[in-house]
Design a protein around this motif. Sequence first.
Motif, PDB file in Angstrom:
ATOM      1  N   VAL A  68       1.135   1.204   5.796  1.00  0.00           N
ATOM      2  CA  VAL A  68       1.539   1.314   4.390  1.00  0.00           C
ATOM      3  C   VAL A  68       0.534   2.164   3.613  1.00  0.00           C
ATOM      4  O   VAL A  68       0.919   3.069   2.858  1.00  0.00           O
ATOM      5  CB  VAL A  68       1.695  -0.079   3.756  1.00  0.00           C
ATOM      6  N   ALA A  69      -0.751   1.897   3.785  1.00  0.00           N
ATOM      7  CA  ALA A  69      -1.766   2.675   3.064  1.00  0.00           C
ATOM      8  C   ALA A  69      -1.695   4.143   3.440  1.00  0.00           C
ATOM      9  O   ALA A  69      -1.834   5.029   2.591  1.00  0.00           O
ATOM     10  CB  ALA A  69      -3.158   2.114   3.356  1.00  0.00           C
ATOM     11  N   GLY A  70      -1.453   4.426   4.718  1.00  0.00           N
ATOM     12  CA  GLY A  70      -1.338   5.815   5.148  1.00  0.00           C
ATOM     13  C   GLY A  70      -0.138   6.510   4.547  1.00  0.00           C
ATOM     14  O   GLY A  70      -0.220   7.680   4.139  1.00  0.00           O
ATOM     15  N   GLN A  71       0.987   5.798   4.466  1.00  0.00           N
ATOM     16  CA  GLN A  71       2.196   6.395   3.901  1.00  0.00           C
ATOM     17  C   GLN A  71       2.066   6.610   2.399  1.00  0.00           C
ATOM     18  O   GLN A  71       2.536   7.619   1.859  1.00  0.00           O
ATOM     19  CB  GLN A  71       3.402   5.496   4.200  1.00  0.00           C
ATOM     20  N   VAL A  72       1.409   5.680   1.707  1.00  0.00           N
ATOM     21  CA  VAL A  72       1.239   5.806   0.258  1.00  0.00           C
ATOM     22  C   VAL A  72       0.264   6.935  -0.072  1.00  0.00           C
ATOM     23  O   VAL A  72       0.448   7.663  -1.055  1.00  0.00           O
ATOM     24  CB  VAL A  72       0.755   4.471  -0.336  1.00  0.00           C
ATOM     25  N   GLY A  73      -0.763   7.072   0.738  1.00  0.00           N
ATOM     26  CA  GLY A  73      -1.706   8.174   0.558  1.00  0.00           C
ATOM     27  C   GLY A  73      -2.409   8.193  -0.782  1.00  0.00           C
ATOM     28  O   GLY A  73      -2.672   9.258  -1.342  1.00  0.00           O
ATOM     29  N   GLY A  74      -2.686   7.019  -1.328  1.00  0.00           N
ATOM     30  CA  GLY A  74      -3.419   6.953  -2.585  1.00  0.00           C
ATOM     31  C   GLY A  74      -2.589   7.172  -3.832  1.00  0.00           C
ATOM     32  O   GLY A  74      -3.136   7.174  -4.943  1.00  0.00           O
TER      33      GLY A  74
END
Length: 311
Positions: A68-74
């Motif tokens: 999820v964090a990777g897909q959101v990318g900040g």
Amino acid sequence: MPFPAPLTGVVPPLCTPLTPEGEVDVPSLLRLVDHLLAGGVHGLFVLGSTSEAAYLTDRQRGLVVEAVAGQVGGRLPVLAGAIDMTTPRVLDHVRAVTKAGADAVVVAAPFYTRTHPAEIARHYRLVAAGSPVPVVAYDIPSAVHTKLPGEVVLELAAEGVLAGLKDSSGDLAGFRAVVSGARTDPRITGFSVLTGSETIVDAALAVGGDGAVPGLANVDPHGYVRLDGLCRTGEFEQARVEQERLCALFGMVGVGDPARMGGSSSALGAFKAALHLRGIIDCPVTAAPQVPLSGDEVESVGKFLERAGLL
């Protein structure tokens, strides 16, 4: 530690799509993230009750946060549950989820053994001291059998221990007391108070709440974002109409036969069935030992979607 800016708006607690074998279905999870981002949500919460965190292994929990964090990318804040029975175990989860990319952690009171409010406060102080990211208190008495006292939450907020509260107790009067206390205490700044109750979001925002963490937003993020916007612009009659539409849609959580399954199996099964019917996830399976919905019950979920204009 406070948030860099107060957390507001709609922060869905993500479902965790699974394969028929019970593994995390990462491609479906990423499609769900994209679906929520397209709906205009303001943050994401993983590894809570709606995520079936209690049923996931530590390896699976880490995989969910990383994906999820990777897909959101900040682009949005990602909150991750660090939920366990004792302080040392919670701190282990804090280290794991922050390493995986979480921007904040959501922590319930200790459970299994009975704890005094002073011990609950000590728990949060110790967790915050060991956390590199903001800590949000999770008030979920249905799961941990302890109602977080409002005065303890406000005391910890004034100390800077807590950055926010996710209130899934359903106690609107208690929610209002925390909102009022946070607003009037000059020591408390940047503290976010979020409701976890799908059916009272308009009321929670009307009394000064900062946002909502509704599981049903997995299914209809646009509806909750629309409701949030109407409340913020003072269009409360239109907000009431939208909230009532969402309340009707929320009726899907009761499709499961209570003679053969628990309420959690019914609700999570309904959310996942709805996501499957909408083409967002590949498989609606829930984690063992939860009981799956029957074909007739899935058909009932479809009727809820149709009435809400989602299918």
